[in-house]
Design a protein around this motif. Structure first.
Motif, PDB file in Angstrom:
ATOM      1  N   MET A 181       0.818  -1.215   0.000  1.00  0.00           N
ATOM      2  CA  MET A 181       0.000   0.000   0.000  1.00  0.00           C
ATOM      3  C   MET A 181       0.857   1.273   0.000  1.00  0.00           C
ATOM      4  O   MET A 181       0.474   2.264  -0.603  1.00  0.00           O
ATOM      5  CB  MET A 181      -0.933   0.016   1.205  1.00  0.00           C
ATOM      6  CG  MET A 181      -1.896  -1.155   1.207  1.00  0.00           C
ATOM      7  SD  MET A 181      -2.992  -1.126  -0.205  1.00  0.00           S
ATOM      8  CE  MET A 181      -4.526  -0.913   0.593  1.00  0.00           C
ATOM      9  N   SER A 182       1.991   1.236   0.675  1.00  0.00           N
ATOM     10  CA  SER A 182       2.845   2.434   0.749  1.00  0.00           C
ATOM     11  C   SER A 182       3.783   2.533  -0.440  1.00  0.00           C
ATOM     12  O   SER A 182       4.291   3.612  -0.741  1.00  0.00           O
ATOM     13  CB  SER A 182       3.682   2.412   2.031  1.00  0.00           C
ATOM     14  OG  SER A 182       4.661   1.385   1.966  1.00  0.00           O
ATOM     15  N   GLY A 183       4.035   1.396  -1.098  1.00  0.00           N
ATOM     16  CA  GLY A 183       4.995   1.384  -2.186  1.00  0.00           C
ATOM     17  C   GLY A 183       6.441   1.376  -1.711  1.00  0.00           C
ATOM     18  O   GLY A 183       7.363   1.584  -2.504  1.00  0.00           O
ATOM     19  N   LEU A 184       6.646   1.130  -0.413  1.00  0.00           N
ATOM     20  CA  LEU A 184       8.001   1.113   0.145  1.00  0.00           C
ATOM     21  C   LEU A 184       8.487  -0.323   0.294  1.00  0.00           C
ATOM     22  O   LEU A 184       7.763  -1.178   0.809  1.00  0.00           O
ATOM     23  CB  LEU A 184       8.032   1.804   1.505  1.00  0.00           C
ATOM     24  CG  LEU A 184       7.670   3.284   1.515  1.00  0.00           C
ATOM     25  CD1 LEU A 184       7.622   3.808   2.944  1.00  0.00           C
ATOM     26  CD2 LEU A 184       8.662   4.084   0.683  1.00  0.00           C
ATOM     27  N   ASP A 185       9.703  -0.576  -0.141  1.00  0.00           N
ATOM     28  CA  ASP A 185      10.322  -1.884  -0.004  1.00  0.00           C
ATOM     29  C   ASP A 185      10.666  -2.111   1.472  1.00  0.00           C
ATOM     30  O   ASP A 185      11.336  -1.272   2.082  1.00  0.00           O
ATOM     31  CB  ASP A 185      11.596  -1.915  -0.851  1.00  0.00           C
ATOM     32  CG  ASP A 185      12.309  -3.246  -0.815  1.00  0.00           C
ATOM     33  OD1 ASP A 185      12.095  -4.047   0.120  1.00  0.00           O
ATOM     34  OD2 ASP A 185      13.114  -3.482  -1.725  1.00  0.00           O
ATOM     35  N   PRO A 186      10.204  -3.214   2.055  1.00  0.00           N
ATOM     36  CA  PRO A 186      10.526  -3.464   3.466  1.00  0.00           C
ATOM     37  C   PRO A 186      12.021  -3.394   3.766  1.00  0.00           C
ATOM     38  O   PRO A 186      12.405  -2.978   4.858  1.00  0.00           O
ATOM     39  CB  PRO A 186       9.973  -4.869   3.714  1.00  0.00           C
ATOM     40  CG  PRO A 186       8.889  -5.027   2.701  1.00  0.00           C
ATOM     41  CD  PRO A 186       9.350  -4.258   1.489  1.00  0.00           C
ATOM     42  N   ALA A 187      12.856  -3.759   2.824  1.00  0.00           N
ATOM     43  CA  ALA A 187      14.308  -3.720   3.050  1.00  0.00           C
ATOM     44  C   ALA A 187      14.795  -2.301   3.324  1.00  0.00           C
ATOM     45  O   ALA A 187      15.805  -2.109   4.006  1.00  0.00           O
ATOM     46  CB  ALA A 187      15.056  -4.310   1.855  1.00  0.00           C
ATOM     47  N   THR A 188      14.100  -1.296   2.806  1.00  0.00           N
ATOM     48  CA  THR A 188      14.514   0.089   3.039  1.00  0.00           C
ATOM     49  C   THR A 188      13.908   0.661   4.310  1.00  0.00           C
ATOM     50  O   THR A 188      14.307   1.742   4.747  1.00  0.00           O
ATOM     51  CB  THR A 188      14.114   1.006   1.857  1.00  0.00           C
ATOM     52  OG1 THR A 188      12.683   1.078   1.789  1.00  0.00           O
ATOM     53  CG2 THR A 188      14.668   0.497   0.547  1.00  0.00           C
ATOM     54  N   VAL A 189      12.956  -0.058   4.899  1.00  0.00           N
ATOM     55  CA  VAL A 189      12.235   0.429   6.079  1.00  0.00           C
ATOM     56  C   VAL A 189      12.740  -0.232   7.361  1.00  0.00           C
ATOM     57  O   VAL A 189      12.868   0.418   8.396  1.00  0.00           O
ATOM     58  CB  VAL A 189      10.722   0.177   5.894  1.00  0.00           C
ATOM     59  CG1 VAL A 189       9.953   0.519   7.149  1.00  0.00           C
ATOM     60  CG2 VAL A 189      10.202   0.961   4.705  1.00  0.00           C
ATOM     61  N   MET A 190      13.033  -1.521   7.284  1.00  0.00           N
ATOM     62  CA  MET A 190      13.473  -2.262   8.465  1.00  0.00           C
ATOM     63  C   MET A 190      14.786  -1.684   8.981  1.00  0.00           C
ATOM     64  O   MET A 190      15.694  -1.390   8.215  1.00  0.00           O
ATOM     65  CB  MET A 190      13.648  -3.745   8.136  1.00  0.00           C
ATOM     66  CG  MET A 190      12.361  -4.428   7.682  1.00  0.00           C
ATOM     67  SD  MET A 190      11.113  -4.534   8.951  1.00  0.00           S
ATOM     68  CE  MET A 190      11.800  -5.860   9.923  1.00  0.00           C
TER      69      MET A 190
END
Length: 122
Positions: A50-59
């Motif tokens: 939904m956000s369009g953000l890759d989890p790898a860039t958020v974690m």
């Protein structure tokens, strides 16, 4: 024993803590979990999509400083500082990296659990 209620309004913080990554990923709403230092430890597949953000860039990054600056205010981030026991649902408008998007947020925290959660229903 019946399965826990995993609806947006009813899922318990304990259930979020103990469910598998696959089960959190299958939820129909976004789930973000972080400790007191706001470093993201949980970012489910629904929120990533939904956000369009890759989890790898958020974690592993500070949620309110690097991921969701639009929530770094008295209505969201400050409440985790001020209220050790928190379970509240309210309407919100996400504005970062997207056109304004109306959502419902659920903030979850308890003094018994180091991780805090924001649930995002679009």
């Amino acid at each position: 024993m019946s399965s826990p209620d995993v609806s947006f309004e009813m899922v318990a913080l304990h259930d979020l803590e103990t469910m598998s990554t696959a089960d959190r990923d299958a939820l129909p709403f976004g789930v973000v979990g972080f400790e007191a230092n706001t470093i993201v430890q949980v970012y489910n597949a629904t929120e990533a999509r939904m956000s369009g953000l890759d989890p790898a860039t958020v974690m592993g990054v500070p949620f309110f400083d690097a991921v969701a600056q639009c929530m770094n205010n008295f209505m969201v981030a400050q409440r985790f500082e001020d209220e050790p026991e928190l379970d509240d649902v309210f309407p919100y408008v996400l504005t970062l990296r997207m056109r304004p998007t109306k959502v419902r947020l659920r903030l979850l925290a308890t003094a018994k659990t180091p991780r805090r959660y924001i649930l995002i229903e679009r």
